[in-house]
Design a protein around this motif. Sequence first.
Motif, PDB file in Angstrom:
ATOM      1  N   LEU A   3       0.840  -1.195   0.000  1.00  0.00           N
ATOM      2  CA  LEU A   3       0.000   0.000   0.000  1.00  0.00           C
ATOM      3  C   LEU A   3       0.878   1.249   0.000  1.00  0.00           C
ATOM      4  N   VAL A   5       0.554   5.615  -0.441  1.00  0.00           N
ATOM      5  CA  VAL A   5      -0.366   6.759  -0.515  1.00  0.00           C
ATOM      6  C   VAL A   5       0.424   7.974  -0.969  1.00  0.00           C
ATOM      7  N   ILE A 202      -3.766   6.335  -4.312  1.00  0.00           N
ATOM      8  CA  ILE A 202      -3.472   5.220  -3.411  1.00  0.00           C
ATOM      9  C   ILE A 202      -3.252   3.956  -4.239  1.00  0.00           C
ATOM     10  N   GLN A 204      -2.760   0.045  -4.162  1.00  0.00           N
ATOM     11  CA  GLN A 204      -2.868  -1.165  -3.336  1.00  0.00           C
ATOM     12  C   GLN A 204      -2.774  -2.379  -4.250  1.00  0.00           C
ATOM     13  N   THR A 211      -8.710   9.430  -5.099  1.00  0.00           N
ATOM     14  CA  THR A 211      -9.804   9.961  -4.286  1.00  0.00           C
ATOM     15  C   THR A 211     -10.345  11.243  -4.918  1.00  0.00           C
ATOM     16  N   PHE A 237      -7.856   9.541   3.267  1.00  0.00           N
ATOM     17  CA  PHE A 237      -7.384   8.167   3.427  1.00  0.00           C
ATOM     18  C   PHE A 237      -8.367   7.343   4.268  1.00  0.00           C
ATOM     19  N   GLU A 238      -8.888   7.971   5.339  1.00  0.00           N
ATOM     20  CA  GLU A 238      -9.858   7.264   6.205  1.00  0.00           C
ATOM     21  C   GLU A 238     -11.138   6.946   5.421  1.00  0.00           C
ATOM     22  N   TRP A 240     -11.420   6.584   2.211  1.00  0.00           N
ATOM     23  CA  TRP A 240     -11.102   5.573   1.210  1.00  0.00           C
ATOM     24  C   TRP A 240     -11.084   4.176   1.837  1.00  0.00           C
ATOM     25  N   LYS A 241     -10.510   4.078   3.048  1.00  0.00           N
ATOM     26  CA  LYS A 241     -10.418   2.765   3.696  1.00  0.00           C
ATOM     27  C   LYS A 241     -11.809   2.161   3.908  1.00  0.00           C
ATOM     28  N   LYS A 242     -12.785   3.037   4.207  1.00  0.00           N
ATOM     29  CA  LYS A 242     -14.148   2.548   4.449  1.00  0.00           C
ATOM     30  C   LYS A 242     -14.765   1.980   3.174  1.00  0.00           C
ATOM     31  N   ASP A 243     -14.405   2.563   2.009  1.00  0.00           N
ATOM     32  CA  ASP A 243     -15.072   2.178   0.766  1.00  0.00           C
ATOM     33  C   ASP A 243     -14.143   2.436  -0.430  1.00  0.00           C
ATOM     34  N   PRO A 244     -13.136   1.565  -0.598  1.00  0.00           N
ATOM     35  CA  PRO A 244     -12.112   1.797  -1.626  1.00  0.00           C
ATOM     36  C   PRO A 244     -12.677   1.985  -3.043  1.00  0.00           C
TER      37      PRO A 244
END
Length: 488
Positions: A3, A5, A202, A204, A211, A237-238, A240-244
Motif C-alpha cells: 500500500l 499513498v 493510493i 494497493q 480519491t 485516506f480514512e 477511502w479505507k471505508k469504501d475503496p
Amino acid sequence: MSLTVKPIVGMEIHIELATQTKIFCRCRNQFGASPNTHTCPVCIGLPGALPVLNAQAIDYSIKVGLALGCDIAKFTKWDRKNYYYPDLPKAYQISQYDLPLAGPGTLDIPLESGSKTIRVLRAHLEEDAGKLNHDIPGGTGVDLNRAGVPLLEIVSEPDLNTVEEVVSYAKTMHRLIRWLKVSEANMQMGHMRFEPNINLHITQDGVVYKTPIIEVKNLNSFRSVEGAVRYEIRRQFEEWKKDPEGFSLAKRGKQNRGFDPDTEETVFQRDKEEAHDYRYFPDPDLMPVTISDEKRDGIAATIGELPLARRARYMADYGLEFKNADALTMDEATGDLLDGAIGLGADAKRCVNFLLSRGAAIANERGCAIAAIGITAEQLAGLAKLVDDGKVSASAAAKVFDAMIESGDAPAAVAEAAGLMMVTDTAQTEAWVDQAIAENPEAVEMIQTGHKKAGASLGFLTGAVMKLSRGAANAKEVQQMLKEKIEK
Ligand SMILES: [Zn+2]
C-alpha cells in the motif's frame, strides 16, 4: 499486500495587486475604509456603466509572470465568468478564460532535503468580488469596497506531494510577491489567499485508486494551509479505507470545502462547478490587450536579482549556510544592507553575524524586517572595521550596535562616547588588573599555589578586569598582565 499513498496537490493563489485604483474604474483600492465608500457605478454594476482598464494592473502582472519564468501573452482578452452571489452585483466576474496573461513557468521551492521545481500552469488577471459581513445584528452586510480590486490568480500544476512542499510553495511565492512590490501581501488583510486542490493516489496491490479532488477555499495564513492539507490527507485516506471502490474521483467528482482554524478540520461547502457551468464568454465592453516586446522587456529590466538567485549567491560568495542565507533574503532591503556594507569593504562574515544576532533579535522584538531596525550600510561596515582593527571587542560591539541604532551616529563616535573603545593604554589596563588582584586574594592564591582551580581562577580574574573596564580592555593583554603580576 502493498500500500502506498501519494498526496497530489495543486495550488491556486489569489493576490490583490497594490495599484492605487481598482482594475476597471477609478475608485481607490484601499483596505479598511468604511463600507461602500470606495464604489462607483462601474464596480457596483449599474447598467450602462463602462469599465476602463487600469494599465498598472497589467504591468504588475507581467512583472510576476516574468519572475516566474512565464511566457507573456502578446494578445490577451477579458471574459465574463457568470454566477450569482450577493457580493457580485453584476452577476458576472471579469476574468481571463482561455488566453491568460502569463504561463507556463516555474518556481523553485526550498525543502529540508534540497529543493524542488514546481510548474506554474498560468497566471491571469481578474477582479475581486465584494465582501459579506455576517457580524451585523439581524442580517448580513455587503461591502463593495473590494469589488473590482485587481486580483492576480496563479495556478500551479499538481506537483506538490507533501505538506512541507505545499507550505514551502506558499511561503516562497509570498516572498517573491513582496520582493516584486506588486502587492503588500498582507495575509491578515486578505491580500493573498491560498486554495489548494488535494487528492490522493493510493496504490494497493498494483491497483491505483484516486480519491475525489477537494478544493479548500480562501486560506489566508500559512498555518491554515498546513492544517487544511494535513487534515485532508488524513480524512481522504480514512474515507477511502471505508469504501475503496466507492470513494473515488470518478464517482464523487470534485468538491469545495472550507477550513475551520479552531477545530483544524475542513467542512463541506458545495460540489465544484465545471468551467461550462460559468458560461464564459468574451466581455464585449473591454478591448483585448496587446503587449509589445518593448513593453515586456522594459518591465523585465526593472526586476533585478530575485530572492533565490541572491540566496544562492550568498552561499557561494560568502560561504553562508542555507539557513543564514535564507534569513538574509526574506526581503530585498536586508540583503541590500548587507551588500552595501560589504561594498564598503567590510568583512562579509562579520556583517552577517551582526545582522543575524543583534539585528535579528531587535527585528524580532519590533516585528519588522532586519533592514527596518534603522541601521545603515555605513554604520554596519564601520562597526565591522572597528572590530577587525581591534578597536572594539566582540562583546562591546553588540552594545555599540544597539546604541548606534538608537542614536543614528557613526559607530566610532558611539563607542567613544560610551567608553567602549578597546583600551590600548597600558597604564589604564594595569590599574584595572591591580584592582582585580587586590579585590580577589583567594583567586590569586590558587594561581600562586598551583591549585587545581588555578586555570579557572585566571579566567575569573580576567573576567573581573573585563567587567571593571566595561568590556573595553583587551582580554588577551589582560590575561598576559595578570600572569606576569601574579607569578612575580
Ligand atoms: Zn468603482
